[in-house]
Design an enzyme around this catalytic site. Sequence first.
Site, PDB file in Angstrom:
ATOM      1  N   PRO A  79       1.157  -0.902   0.187  1.00 17.65           N
ATOM      2  CA  PRO A  79      -0.357   0.323  -0.513  1.00 17.65           C
ATOM      3  C   PRO A  79       0.931   1.401  -0.099  1.00 17.65           C
ATOM      4  O   PRO A  79       1.683   1.131   0.841  1.00 17.65           O
ATOM      5  CB  PRO A  79      -0.921  -0.226   1.327  1.00 17.65           C
ATOM      6  CG  PRO A  79      -0.492  -1.414   1.764  1.00 17.65           C
ATOM      7  CD  PRO A  79       1.120  -2.269   1.680  1.00 17.65           C
ATOM      8  N   PRO A  80       0.784   2.203  -1.147  1.00 16.72           N
ATOM      9  CA  PRO A  80       1.417   3.155  -0.923  1.00 16.72           C
ATOM     10  C   PRO A  80       0.431   4.007   0.661  1.00 16.72           C
ATOM     11  O   PRO A  80      -0.054   3.882   0.822  1.00 16.72           O
ATOM     12  CB  PRO A  80       0.756   4.375  -1.931  1.00 16.72           C
ATOM     13  CG  PRO A  80       0.157   3.786  -2.807  1.00 16.72           C
ATOM     14  CD  PRO A  80       0.028   2.217  -1.885  1.00 16.72           C
ATOM     15  N   CYS A  81       2.024   5.240   1.480  1.00 16.82           N
ATOM     16  CA  CYS A  81       1.834   5.624   2.519  1.00 16.82           C
ATOM     17  C   CYS A  81       2.443   7.011   3.360  1.00 16.82           C
ATOM     18  O   CYS A  81       3.548   6.530   2.459  1.00 16.82           O
ATOM     19  CB  CYS A  81       2.053   4.116   3.516  1.00 16.82           C
ATOM     20  SG  CYS A  81       1.771   4.856   5.317  1.00 16.82           S
ATOM     21  N   GLN A  82       1.687   7.379   3.836  1.00 18.85           N
ATOM     22  CA  GLN A  82       2.018   8.347   4.303  1.00 18.85           C
ATOM     23  C   GLN A  82       1.732   9.152   5.538  1.00 18.85           C
ATOM     24  O   GLN A  82       1.202   8.737   5.733  1.00 18.85           O
ATOM     25  CB  GLN A  82       2.113   9.861   3.544  1.00 18.85           C
ATOM     26  CG  GLN A  82       1.655  10.461   3.575  1.00 18.85           C
ATOM     27  CD  GLN A  82       2.557  11.314   3.040  1.00 18.85           C
ATOM     28  OE1 GLN A  82       3.546  11.429   1.978  1.00 18.85           O
ATOM     29  NE2 GLN A  82       3.900  12.492   3.648  1.00 18.85           N
TER      30      GLN A  82
END
Length: 386
Positions: A79-82
Site C-alpha cells: 500500500p502507498p503510505c504517507q
Amino acid sequence: MMKSIELFAGAGGLGIGLHEAGFRPINVIEWDSYCCDTIRENKTRGINAVNKWNLTEGDVRSVDFREYEGQIKLISGGPPCQPFSLGGRHRAYDDARDMFPQAIRAVREARPQAFIFENVKGLTRATFRNYFEYIRLQLEHPDIVARKSEDWADHLARLEQHHTSGRRSDLTYHVVTQVLNAADYGVPQKRERVFFVGFRDDLGVSWHFPLSTHSHDALLWDQVKGDYWDRHKVARKDRFISRSTDHIRRMDGPPIEHPWNTVRDALVGLPDPEHQPDVAATLLNHRFQPGARSYPGHTGSPLDEPGKTLKAGVHGVPGGENMLVRPDGSIRYFTVRESARLQTFPDDFLFHGSWTETMRQLGNAVPVKLARVVGEDVARHLKEAA
C-alpha cells in the site's frame, strides 16, 4: 491451489514471487496505467507468472471485497503510505496518499486466512513509531473501525484499549513485522523493506519470518579465499578485496550462510550494452542509456557487491542509485534488463514504457525472490493448518 488477491500490484514483483510460492490471484488491482500496461503486455505474451491474472485497472477504494469472503487464502500488496507524526491531527481515512486503510478494509471484508503487506523501511523510523503501531493494531483488529470524523490518534487509543483488554472481536489476526534486507535472502541488491505478515486467529498458526540464508561475511570469505574471483574468471591483478577482512582471515572455516550475490553475479550472461550495443539490443529491455554521472552521496553500485537500492525517483531516475561502477572507476546507468536482474524478475518479463518510466516501476517493486521466500513459508503454514 491457494487463491489470493493482490492489491497495489505495481509491475508485479510481489505478485510474481507469491505466484512462484503457490498462490494464484483471482483479482490483481492496480491504478497506474503504465504498470497495468506492463502486466497486460506480459499476459498477451503468455508469460506464465501473470498469464492467468485477472487484472483490474482502477482505484482500490471502489472495490467491494465482501464477495471474496470464504474464497481466498491470502491478501497481499504494497500500500502507498504517507505516515504521520502524532503531532498532527488527521482523520484516519482522509488522505489519498495513504492506502493502508484500504488494505485493512480488504482484510476486514474478505477475511483471508493470511495477509502479506510490505512497505519502505522508512515507515519504521522513530518519527513514525506511533503510526507504525497504528497500522499494526488495525491489522490485528480490523473490525475495530474508525468512527466518522475520528482522527487516527483517537482511533489508535481505542485500538490500544481494545488490544490490552484481552477481548477478541470476531476477526482477529496475529501479526508479525520485520525489516528484511533482500541481500540476506539471495537477492543481488541491498534493499530493505518492512513486512507485515498476519494469520487469522482461528488457524492457531505459530510463525516467524524465514531466517536469512546469505551473508556479507560469506561473500568476503569467498573473495578472500579466491573462489568468487575464480568463478568469474577474474585475473589476479584485477581482484579487489575489501579492507574489512581481518576477521575473515582469522576464521577457522567458512560461514554457514551462502555468500551475498553481487552485481557481477546478477549480470552473468548479459552483454555490455555500451560496448556491444548490437548484441544487447537483441535482448528485452537491454539498451544503453547515456548521461550517467557521479556526485557526492550518489556514486553507484560497485560490481563486486550487491547493488545499492534501486529507486524510482520523484523527478526522474536518480543517477547514483541506478548506476554501475566498474572496477576501473568508469560508470554507466543500469539498463532496464540489468535492473530487472537486480530485482530478480524473470528474463522473459518485458517492461512497458520509456526508460525512465520502466525504471520507476522497477524502483518501486519488491524483489521477486524475496517475495517468494516469504510466500513459501506462509504457504507452508497455511497448508499445515488446513
